[in-house]
Design an enzyme around this catalytic site. Structure first.
Site, PDB file in Angstrom:
ATOM      1  N   SER A 142      -9.947  20.238 -11.170  1.00 14.11           N
ATOM      2  CA  SER A 142     -11.206  20.260 -10.420  1.00 14.11           C
ATOM      3  C   SER A 142     -11.338  21.563  -9.655  1.00 14.11           C
ATOM      4  O   SER A 142     -10.336  22.177  -9.271  1.00 14.11           O
ATOM      5  CB  SER A 142     -11.238  19.106  -9.420  1.00 14.11           C
ATOM      6  N   TYR A 155      -7.063  14.430  -2.394  1.00 15.99           N
ATOM      7  CA  TYR A 155      -7.630  14.654  -3.732  1.00 15.99           C
ATOM      8  C   TYR A 155      -7.439  16.121  -4.147  1.00 15.99           C
ATOM      9  O   TYR A 155      -6.989  16.394  -5.270  1.00 15.99           O
ATOM     10  CB  TYR A 155      -9.119  14.273  -3.750  1.00 15.99           C
TER      11      TYR A 155
HETATM   12  P1  NAP Z   1     -15.637   8.316 -13.532  1.00 16.79           P
HETATM   13  O1  NAP Z   1     -17.092   8.405 -13.868  1.00 16.79           O
HETATM   14  O2  NAP Z   1     -15.237   7.622 -12.278  1.00 16.79           O
HETATM   15  O3  NAP Z   1     -14.860   7.669 -14.750  1.00 16.79           O
HETATM   16  C1  NAP Z   1     -13.470   7.498 -14.618  1.00 16.79           C
HETATM   17  C2  NAP Z   1     -12.866   7.112 -15.930  1.00 16.79           C
HETATM   18  O4  NAP Z   1     -11.456   7.034 -15.750  1.00 16.79           O
HETATM   19  C3  NAP Z   1     -13.338   5.765 -16.402  1.00 16.79           C
HETATM   20  O5  NAP Z   1     -13.399   5.768 -17.800  1.00 16.79           O
HETATM   21  C4  NAP Z   1     -12.234   4.837 -15.900  1.00 16.79           C
HETATM   22  O6  NAP Z   1     -12.058   3.677 -16.709  1.00 16.79           O
HETATM   23  C5  NAP Z   1     -11.021   5.726 -16.074  1.00 16.79           C
HETATM   24  N1  NAP Z   1      -9.904   5.325 -15.228  1.00 16.79           N
HETATM   25  C6  NAP Z   1      -9.875   5.142 -13.893  1.00 16.79           C
HETATM   26  N2  NAP Z   1      -8.646   4.751 -13.501  1.00 16.79           N
HETATM   27  C7  NAP Z   1      -7.889   4.692 -14.626  1.00 16.79           C
HETATM   28  C8  NAP Z   1      -6.553   4.350 -14.891  1.00 16.79           C
HETATM   29  N3  NAP Z   1      -5.712   3.988 -13.898  1.00 16.79           N
HETATM   30  N4  NAP Z   1      -6.115   4.378 -16.171  1.00 16.79           N
HETATM   31  C9  NAP Z   1      -6.941   4.726 -17.174  1.00 16.79           C
HETATM   32  N5  NAP Z   1      -8.219   5.069 -16.994  1.00 16.79           N
HETATM   33  C10 NAP Z   1      -8.690   5.046 -15.730  1.00 16.79           C
HETATM   34  O7  NAP Z   1     -14.954   9.761 -13.448  1.00 16.79           O
HETATM   35  P2  NAP Z   1     -15.523  11.240 -13.709  1.00 16.79           P
HETATM   36  O8  NAP Z   1     -16.397  11.607 -12.553  1.00 16.79           O
HETATM   37  O9  NAP Z   1     -16.047  11.369 -15.078  1.00 16.79           O
HETATM   38  O10 NAP Z   1     -14.176  12.095 -13.543  1.00 16.79           O
HETATM   39  C11 NAP Z   1     -13.275  12.253 -14.626  1.00 16.79           C
HETATM   40  C12 NAP Z   1     -12.228  13.296 -14.285  1.00 16.79           C
HETATM   41  O11 NAP Z   1     -12.872  14.517 -13.938  1.00 16.79           O
HETATM   42  C13 NAP Z   1     -11.337  12.935 -13.104  1.00 16.79           C
HETATM   43  O12 NAP Z   1     -10.016  13.391 -13.352  1.00 16.79           O
HETATM   44  C14 NAP Z   1     -11.938  13.703 -11.952  1.00 16.79           C
HETATM   45  O13 NAP Z   1     -11.006  13.979 -10.947  1.00 16.79           O
HETATM   46  C15 NAP Z   1     -12.398  14.955 -12.682  1.00 16.79           C
HETATM   47  N6  NAP Z   1     -13.478  15.658 -12.003  1.00 16.79           N
HETATM   48  C16 NAP Z   1     -14.671  15.041 -11.783  1.00 16.79           C
HETATM   49  C17 NAP Z   1     -15.677  15.745 -11.146  1.00 16.79           C
HETATM   50  C18 NAP Z   1     -17.010  15.120 -10.871  1.00 16.79           C
HETATM   51  O14 NAP Z   1     -17.763  15.670 -10.035  1.00 16.79           O
HETATM   52  N7  NAP Z   1     -17.382  14.038 -11.542  1.00 16.79           N
HETATM   53  C19 NAP Z   1     -15.476  17.074 -10.739  1.00 16.79           C
HETATM   54  C20 NAP Z   1     -14.243  17.665 -10.981  1.00 16.79           C
HETATM   55  C21 NAP Z   1     -13.247  16.955 -11.623  1.00 16.79           C
HETATM   56  P3  NAP Z   1     -12.419   2.217 -16.134  1.00 16.79           P
HETATM   57  O15 NAP Z   1     -13.888   2.220 -15.827  1.00 16.79           O
HETATM   58  O16 NAP Z   1     -12.040   1.303 -17.242  1.00 16.79           O
HETATM   59  O17 NAP Z   1     -11.603   2.065 -14.885  1.00 16.79           O
END
Ligand code: NAP
Length: 249
Positions: A142, A155
């Site tokens: 991130s 985080y």
């Molecule tokens: P999200 O919409 O919250 O989706 C999270 C995904 O991870 C879901 O498919 C969820 O599955 C799965 N997950 C959560 N806990 C898990 C576990 N213990 N084991 C396996 N799967 C799990 O997340 P996102 O915003 O797309 O973010 C994805 C990644 O990008 C993360 O690593 C986050 O830190 C990074 N990131 C995000 C952003 C942002 O602004 N969105 C920015 C920078 C980095 P379930 O629904 O089945 O729990």
């Protein structure tokens, strides 16, 4: 011929958000994809259905990627189904925000267990299954690892750890032709950021005002770079952190 013909990828946390988009983009380039999820089975099945209806190959596999035994099972099932592995996208991650006074052991361990330990244990399993020609590990880190916003010390620390692990493993695994890179997104509109309430209101306006390209990201802004890092187009790239954040630092 597409870029990832005959390749097999595991994408952790691919039922929603950035992971779902990554799974679809990898499949569109010919990879067979394991759509991992923790609890959202229906959402994972929808991702698989979309891939299959577009002529791709995918299966949904449940595993909590913070737990060693479940990670081992995930990779064993992948091997059983597809018989090989070439790409691991460590995308599953959680973000929680808290001022210093309210930080608890639970807040710390929940994020470190998934974002850091889970990523290491999944990588450990993946390299057992990569073939003699190597493989590609792509860690979804991130912007916060270096932007370090207030109220996000834990985080941000998990993602700074991911950046360090990426660089260290790239050196360790390079001689085996296993490449390890990270993608560091800025704020991306996903189910997770909606639930956290950070893609609306003043917070979003502030981020957009500071972002040279003037908007927050969408999952499809991130996924094509994962295809690039998974494919032979990036054959001589390892240990890099690629910021995709509209120019924000
Ligand atoms: P999200 O919409 O919250 O989706 C999270 C995904 O991870 C879901 O498919 C969820 O599955 C799965 N997950 C959560 N806990 C898990 C576990 N213990 N084991 C396996 N799967 C799990 O997340 P996102 O915003 O797309 O973010 C994805 C990644 O990008 C993360 O690593 C986050 O830190 C990074 N990131 C995000 C952003 C942002 O602004 N969105 C920015 C920078 C980095 P379930 O629904 O089945 O729990």
């Amino acid at each position: 011929m597409t870029k990832l013909d005959g390749k097999i990828a595991v994408v952790t946390g691919a039922s929603k958000g950035i992971g779902a988009s990554i799974a679809k983009h990898l499949a569109a380039e010919g990879a067979g994809v394991v759509v991992n999820y923790a609890s959202s089975q229906e959402a994972a099945n929808r991702v698989v259905d979309e891939i299959v209806s577009n002529g791709g190959k995918a299966i949904a596999l449940q595993a909590n990627v913070a737990k060693k035994a479940e990670i081992e099972h995930l990779f064993a099932q992948t091997q059983q189904t597809f018989g090989r592995l070439d790409i691991l996208v460590n995308n599953a991650g959680i973000y929680e925000f808290s001022p210093l006074e309210n930080i608890t052991e639970e807040h710390f361990h929940k994020q470190f267990d998934l974002n850091v330990l889970g990523l290491i244990l999944a990588s450990q399993q993946a390299i057992k299954h990569f073939g003699s020609t190597g493989g590609s590990i792509i860690n979804i880190s991130s912007l916060v690892s270096t932007f370090t916003p207030a109220n996000a010390s834990i985080y941000s620390a998990t993602k700074a750890a991911v950046d360090a692990i990426t660089k260290s493993l790239a050196k360790e695994l390079g001689p085996r032709q296993i490449r390890v890179n990270s993608i560091n997104p800025g704020m991306v509109e996903t189910e997770g950021t909606h639930t956290a309430g950070i893609t609306e209101g003043e917070g979003r306006q502030q981020i957009e005002a500071q972002t040279p390209l003037g908007r927050i990201g969408q999952p499809q802004d991130i996924a094509p770079a994962v295809v690039f890092l998974a494919s032979a187009d990036s054959a001589w790239i390892t240990g890099e952190t690629l910021y995709i954040a509209g120019g924000l630092r």
